[in-house]
Write an enzyme that holds these catalytic residues in place. Structure first.
Site, short mmCIF file in Angstrom:
data_model
loop_
_atom_site.label_atom_id
_atom_site.label_comp_id
_atom_site.label_asym_id
_atom_site.label_seq_id
_atom_site.Cartn_x
_atom_site.Cartn_y
_atom_site.Cartn_z
CG ASP A 253 -8.41 -4.00 -2.33
OD1 ASP A 253 -10.13 -3.71 -1.97
OD2 ASP A 253 -7.65 -3.49 -2.92
CG HIS B 262 -2.16 0.33 1.06
ND1 HIS B 262 -2.40 2.21 1.28
CD2 HIS B 262 -3.42 0.78 0.35
CE1 HIS B 262 -3.39 3.00 0.85
NE2 HIS B 262 -4.12 2.18 0.61
#
Ligand SMILES: CC(C)(COP(=O)(O)OP(=O)(O)OC[C@H]1O[C@@H](n2cnc3c(N)ncnc32)[C@H](O)[C@@H]1OP(=O)(O)O)[C@@H](O)C(=O)NCCC(=O)NCCS
Length: 384
Positions: A320, A269
């Site tokens: 996710d 991320h």
């Protein structure tokens, strides 16, 4: 970039990494503490003890609702769930092979012209709040009924008395979901609702900074969310898990993937280098779901990938990854995972669009020019 251009702009940051691009009161990501707050409230509390509706109200109306405010908000969302027949006509015209993200992007384009406040200036705050509530209310109807249309089924009437989560699952399956399924799905919507200046929210803000309207901003966001480096990652993560197939295959698969420099979907991320705060909660939910359904395959695969990615790349999962196998265990078709992200994130997009329009300045960065200059124009007949 050429050395000359780089020297001219020593602060240039590819991908705008670490570059402050605006001021916002909506959500705060604390990378060091791996925490995420929506308007000052920890997202874990909202997911565990609140609801998607409370979260959406908080994002749009800037405070947590009282019971009376929440009841009224839910009633307004319920009353606004239906969509004009023209939306279904457009969805029927889309090839059934199209990805549902294309369908929801198109659905919002059609819907925009039917909004009763379509004629209001884009800076009309009260009209924007009303538009935001309609945008949020109709998202689940358009994704779930779009799915039905794609499968050759008729759209169902949305149920005003159900929550956003329950109504979506009802429309998708044609049957009312159980309470535990609704709770799990609702938590995922809360976690997906907002996330600062991510690529799609930023695209949304750029769009409305031209004084374009809220729907255009949301459509810019949806278009940007579609990519696999962003919202599309939950679908890609599930395809990857299914390709791995079994825990026995997982170590060899990840070793090979890293050796061949593959991107492992659902890991890494830009903002969180010590773990995505949303992922911690979603992993807990996904594990509980695995135990309830008696299917530990994905958890075992996940554990091998998580351990290897941390040891070898220093990377954690993002939201996710656990969302992908939680949705799979809930029986949701894979190509709806990113559209579900839309159902949740339209609250964040709307809040950001309104914040931008309430205090607007055109977003217009500069490019570092790195091309040819001052060439002599040669008439076409003389070009070799
Ligand atoms: C999210 C993401 C785009 C962030 O990207 P970023 O901040 O630009 O970081 P980079 O892509 O530059 O990655 C930095 C390094 O980590 C590696 N890396 C990052 N994410 C990786 C992943 N998922 N799998 C393998 N390597 C990864 C990169 O290859 C790069 O290594 P290098 O320096 O040896 O080239 C990136 O982590 C990614 O592509 N993840 C997979 C897609 C995904 O899950 N997206 C959803 C985000 S919520």
């Amino acid at each position: 970039m050429s050395a000359t251009a780089a020297n001219q702009y020593p602060n240039y940051s590819p991908g705008l990494e670490g570059v402050p691009a605006g001021i916002s009161r909506i959500s705060e990501i604390d990378s060091d503490r791996s925490s995420l707050q929506y308007r000052g409230y920890d997202v874990h509390d909202l997911a565990e003890r609140g609801s998607y509706e409370e979260t959406a109200f908080l994002l749009i109306h800037e405070h947590l609702p009282t019971q009376a405010e929440l009841d009224a908000f839910k009633a307004r969302l319920g009353a606004e769930r239906q969509v004009p027949e023209a939306v279904y006509t457009a969805l029927r015209a889309i090839p059934s092979t199209a990805h549902p993200m294309e369908a929801i992007r198109t659905a919002y384009s059609v819907l925009a012209s039917f909004d009763p406040d379509d004629d209001k200036p884009s800076t009309d705050h009260d009209a924007n709040i009303r538009k935001a509530e309609r945008i949020i209310a109709k998202a689940g109807t358009m994704v779930a009924n779009g799915h039905r249309i794609q499968k050759g089924l008729d759209p169902l009437e949305p149920r005003p008395e159900l929550s956003t989560a329950a109504n979506f699952l009802y429309l998708m399956n044609g049957a009312e979901p159980d309470a535990q399924t609704v709770k799990t799905f609702d938590a995922s919507l809360t976690l997906y609702a907002e996330h600062g200046f991510n690529a799609s929210t930023f695209a949304c803000r750029v769009c409305v900074s031209t004084l374009s309207d809220l729907y255009s901003g949301v459509i810019s966001g949806i278009s940007t969310l579609k990519g696999p480096l962003h919202g599309g990652a939950n679908e890609e993560a599930m395809k990857m898990i299914l390709e791995i197939g079994s825990p026995e295959n997982a170590q060899a698969w990840i070793d090979d993937a890293l050796a061949t420099k593959k991107k492992i979907m659902g890991f890494g991320h830009r903002e969180y280098k010590k773990g995505d705060s949303r992922s911690f909660y979603m992993t807990k939910v996904a594990k509980e779901l695995s135990i309830q359904t008696g299917n530990m395959t994905f958890v075992k695969i996940a554990e091998i990938l998580e351990k290897t990615m941390l040891e070898r790349k220093g990377l954690y999962t993002n939201v996710d990854f656990p969302a992908a196998y939680a949705y799979y265990l809930l029986g949701i078709p894979i190509d709806l995972y990113t559209p579900i992200f839309v159902v949740a994130r339209v609250a964040g997009y709307s809040a950001h669009a309104i914040e931008q329009l309430d205090n607007n300045r055109l977003i217009r960065p500069k490019a570092i020019f790195n091309g040819d200059a001052n060439l002599t124009y040669v008439p076409i007949a003389e070009r070799g």
